[in-house]
Design a protein around this motif. Sequence first.
Motif, PDB file in Angstrom:
ATOM      1  N   VAL A  28      46.118  30.829  29.986  1.00 56.78           N
ATOM      2  CA  VAL A  28      45.740  31.398  31.272  1.00 56.78           C
ATOM      3  C   VAL A  28      45.472  32.883  31.056  1.00 56.78           C
ATOM      4  CG1 VAL A  28      46.471  31.869  33.634  1.00 56.78           C
ATOM      5  CG2 VAL A  28      47.159  29.753  32.518  1.00 56.78           C
ATOM      6  N   THR A  29      44.336  33.355  31.557  1.00 60.25           N
ATOM      7  CA  THR A  29      43.960  34.763  31.445  1.00 60.25           C
ATOM      8  C   THR A  29      43.787  35.332  32.843  1.00 60.25           C
ATOM      9  OG1 THR A  29      42.821  34.343  29.359  1.00 60.25           O
ATOM     10  CG2 THR A  29      42.268  36.389  30.505  1.00 60.25           C
ATOM     11  N   LEU A  30      44.392  36.476  33.094  1.00 58.64           N
ATOM     12  CA  LEU A  30      44.239  37.172  34.369  1.00 58.64           C
ATOM     13  C   LEU A  30      43.417  38.427  34.131  1.00 58.64           C
ATOM     14  CD1 LEU A  30      44.845  37.887  37.339  1.00 58.64           C
ATOM     15  CD2 LEU A  30      47.025  38.836  36.575  1.00 58.64           C
ATOM     16  N   LEU A  31      42.292  38.536  34.811  1.00 60.76           N
ATOM     17  CA  LEU A  31      41.456  39.730  34.753  1.00 60.76           C
ATOM     18  C   LEU A  31      41.595  40.464  36.079  1.00 60.76           C
ATOM     19  CD1 LEU A  31      39.202  41.502  33.480  1.00 60.76           C
ATOM     20  CD2 LEU A  31      37.569  40.011  34.650  1.00 60.76           C
ATOM     21  N   SER A  32      41.920  41.751  36.013  1.00 60.67           N
ATOM     22  CA  SER A  32      42.059  42.555  37.218  1.00 60.67           C
ATOM     23  C   SER A  32      41.273  43.846  37.087  1.00 60.67           C
ATOM     24  CB  SER A  32      43.535  42.892  37.473  1.00 60.67           C
ATOM     25  OG  SER A  32      44.262  41.734  37.796  1.00 60.67           O
ATOM     26  N   ASP A  33      40.598  44.243  38.170  1.00 56.02           N
ATOM     27  CA  ASP A  33      39.897  45.521  38.251  1.00 56.02           C
ATOM     28  C   ASP A  33      40.732  46.440  39.133  1.00 56.02           C
ATOM     29  OD1 ASP A  33      37.631  44.680  36.779  1.00 56.02           O
ATOM     30  OD2 ASP A  33      36.872  43.661  38.557  1.00 56.02           O
ATOM     31  N   PHE A  34      40.899  47.678  38.697  1.00 53.47           N
ATOM     32  CA  PHE A  34      41.759  48.610  39.408  1.00 53.47           C
ATOM     33  C   PHE A  34      40.951  49.728  40.038  1.00 53.47           C
ATOM     34  CE2 PHE A  34      44.363  46.287  36.542  1.00 53.47           C
ATOM     35  CZ  PHE A  34      45.541  46.089  37.228  1.00 53.47           C
ATOM     36  N   VAL A  35      41.562  50.404  41.029  1.00 51.31           N
ATOM     37  CA  VAL A  35      40.838  51.412  41.793  1.00 51.31           C
ATOM     38  C   VAL A  35      40.457  52.618  40.943  1.00 51.31           C
ATOM     39  CG1 VAL A  35      41.780  50.738  44.022  1.00 51.31           C
ATOM     40  CG2 VAL A  35      42.964  52.476  42.673  1.00 51.31           C
ATOM     41  N   HIS A  51      50.630  54.905  32.157  1.00 56.38           N
ATOM     42  CA  HIS A  51      50.434  55.885  33.238  1.00 56.38           C
ATOM     43  C   HIS A  51      49.098  55.673  33.958  1.00 56.38           C
ATOM     44  CE1 HIS A  51      53.983  57.787  31.664  1.00 56.38           C
ATOM     45  NE2 HIS A  51      53.408  57.879  30.470  1.00 56.38           N
ATOM     46  N   LEU A  52      48.730  54.413  34.160  1.00 58.07           N
ATOM     47  CA  LEU A  52      47.515  54.059  34.897  1.00 58.07           C
ATOM     48  C   LEU A  52      47.906  53.572  36.283  1.00 58.07           C
ATOM     49  CD1 LEU A  52      45.706  52.056  32.072  1.00 58.07           C
ATOM     50  CD2 LEU A  52      45.146  54.353  32.857  1.00 58.07           C
ATOM     51  N   THR A  53      46.957  53.601  37.196  1.00 58.54           N
ATOM     52  CA  THR A  53      47.241  53.105  38.541  1.00 58.54           C
ATOM     53  C   THR A  53      47.547  51.614  38.486  1.00 58.54           C
ATOM     54  OG1 THR A  53      46.428  52.844  40.794  1.00 58.54           O
ATOM     55  CG2 THR A  53      44.813  52.659  39.076  1.00 58.54           C
ATOM     56  N   ARG A  54      48.382  51.171  39.403  1.00 62.95           N
ATOM     57  CA  ARG A  54      48.693  49.741  39.491  1.00 62.95           C
ATOM     58  C   ARG A  54      48.091  49.140  40.760  1.00 62.95           C
ATOM     59  NH1 ARG A  54      54.785  49.232  39.146  1.00 62.95           N
ATOM     60  NH2 ARG A  54      54.724  51.167  40.274  1.00 62.95           N
ATOM     61  N   GLU A  55      47.197  49.876  41.395  1.00 61.12           N
ATOM     62  CA  GLU A  55      46.565  49.409  42.633  1.00 61.12           C
ATOM     63  C   GLU A  55      45.228  48.754  42.308  1.00 61.12           C
ATOM     64  OE1 GLU A  55      45.087  51.173  46.937  1.00 61.12           O
ATOM     65  OE2 GLU A  55      46.055  52.490  45.482  1.00 61.12           O
ATOM     66  N   ARG A  56      45.110  47.475  42.625  1.00 60.94           N
ATOM     67  CA  ARG A  56      43.876  46.755  42.335  1.00 60.94           C
ATOM     68  C   ARG A  56      42.825  47.025  43.394  1.00 60.94           C
ATOM     69  NH1 ARG A  56      45.579  40.816  40.084  1.00 60.94           N
ATOM     70  NH2 ARG A  56      46.479  40.582  42.120  1.00 60.94           N
ATOM     71  N   ARG A  57      41.568  46.855  42.981  1.00 59.11           N
ATOM     72  CA  ARG A  57      40.449  46.964  43.911  1.00 59.11           C
ATOM     73  C   ARG A  57      40.427  45.768  44.842  1.00 59.11           C
ATOM     74  NH1 ARG A  57      35.000  45.888  44.562  1.00 59.11           N
ATOM     75  NH2 ARG A  57      34.977  44.310  42.949  1.00 59.11           N
ATOM     76  N   GLY A  58      40.916  44.666  44.395  1.00 57.92           N
ATOM     77  CA  GLY A  58      40.965  43.419  45.161  1.00 57.92           C
ATOM     78  C   GLY A  58      41.708  42.393  44.333  1.00 57.92           C
ATOM     79  N   PRO A  59      41.699  41.161  44.734  1.00 51.88           N
ATOM     80  CA  PRO A  59      42.383  40.131  43.964  1.00 51.88           C
ATOM     81  C   PRO A  59      41.839  40.056  42.537  1.00 51.88           C
ATOM     82  CG  PRO A  59      41.740  39.312  46.108  1.00 51.88           C
ATOM     83  CD  PRO A  59      41.077  40.643  45.937  1.00 51.88           C
ATOM     84  N   ARG A 117      37.146  47.026  47.858  1.00 46.43           N
ATOM     85  CA  ARG A 117      36.726  48.424  47.793  1.00 46.43           C
ATOM     86  C   ARG A 117      35.477  48.556  46.937  1.00 46.43           C
ATOM     87  NH1 ARG A 117      42.013  52.012  47.525  1.00 46.43           N
ATOM     88  NH2 ARG A 117      43.394  50.668  48.690  1.00 46.43           N
ATOM     89  N   ASP A 118      34.705  49.603  47.204  1.00 47.01           N
ATOM     90  CA  ASP A 118      33.547  49.881  46.354  1.00 47.01           C
ATOM     91  C   ASP A 118      34.022  50.244  44.962  1.00 47.01           C
ATOM     92  OD1 ASP A 118      31.739  49.448  48.381  1.00 47.01           O
ATOM     93  OD2 ASP A 118      31.747  51.544  49.032  1.00 47.01           O
ATOM     94  N   LEU A 119      33.220  49.878  43.974  1.00 48.69           N
ATOM     95  CA  LEU A 119      33.542  50.217  42.596  1.00 48.69           C
ATOM     96  C   LEU A 119      33.347  51.711  42.354  1.00 48.69           C
ATOM     97  CD1 LEU A 119      31.797  47.326  40.669  1.00 48.69           C
ATOM     98  CD2 LEU A 119      34.239  47.670  40.947  1.00 48.69           C
ATOM     99  N   THR A 120      34.206  52.263  41.529  1.00 45.73           N
ATOM    100  CA  THR A 120      34.025  53.650  41.112  1.00 45.73           C
ATOM    101  C   THR A 120      32.898  53.688  40.061  1.00 45.73           C
ATOM    102  OG1 THR A 120      35.593  53.476  39.303  1.00 45.73           O
ATOM    103  CG2 THR A 120      36.478  54.143  41.465  1.00 45.73           C
TER     104      THR A 120
END
Length: 138
Positions: free
Chosen positions: A11-18, A57-65, A126-129
């Motif tokens: 199982v692989t989880l891919l997440s995009d962060f803010v 030391h990166l953000t842990r807030e995702r852009r979405g699921p 959220r919009d992508l940076t």
Amino acid sequence: MNSPLNAMAVVTLLSDFVDGTSMALSEDTEAETLNAYMTAAAGRLWAGIQQRRLARHLTRERRGPGTLYFASTAEAHAKVMAYLQSDTGSSEESNKLKAIQAAGVEIAPHIGKASERDVLIRGQQRDLTAQARAKGFG
């Protein structure tokens, strides 16, 4: 599902962060299906990603699921990895997505907390940076 000669499902989880970064984390599982995995191990991969991002030391807030990919064979897992390393929006990415779907990889959104469930239900990501619009993951 897998014979003793084959590797376990992955199982692989891919997440995009803010902050514009992405992270993919994988783990072996004995679960037969993605649903069985999500029911038995809810949040385990997400917790691993959170810990790694905290250490860096990166953000842990995702852009979405995030997105879960359930590959039942080593060949399917290799196709998932190739897909994740392709350039975003390219024809190569499209072809590799078709390849993982043909290989029977199950794909589903992964929800980490209530606010992410709301994002998924309402479709208000959220919009992508500018950094997140960069091509490829590897």
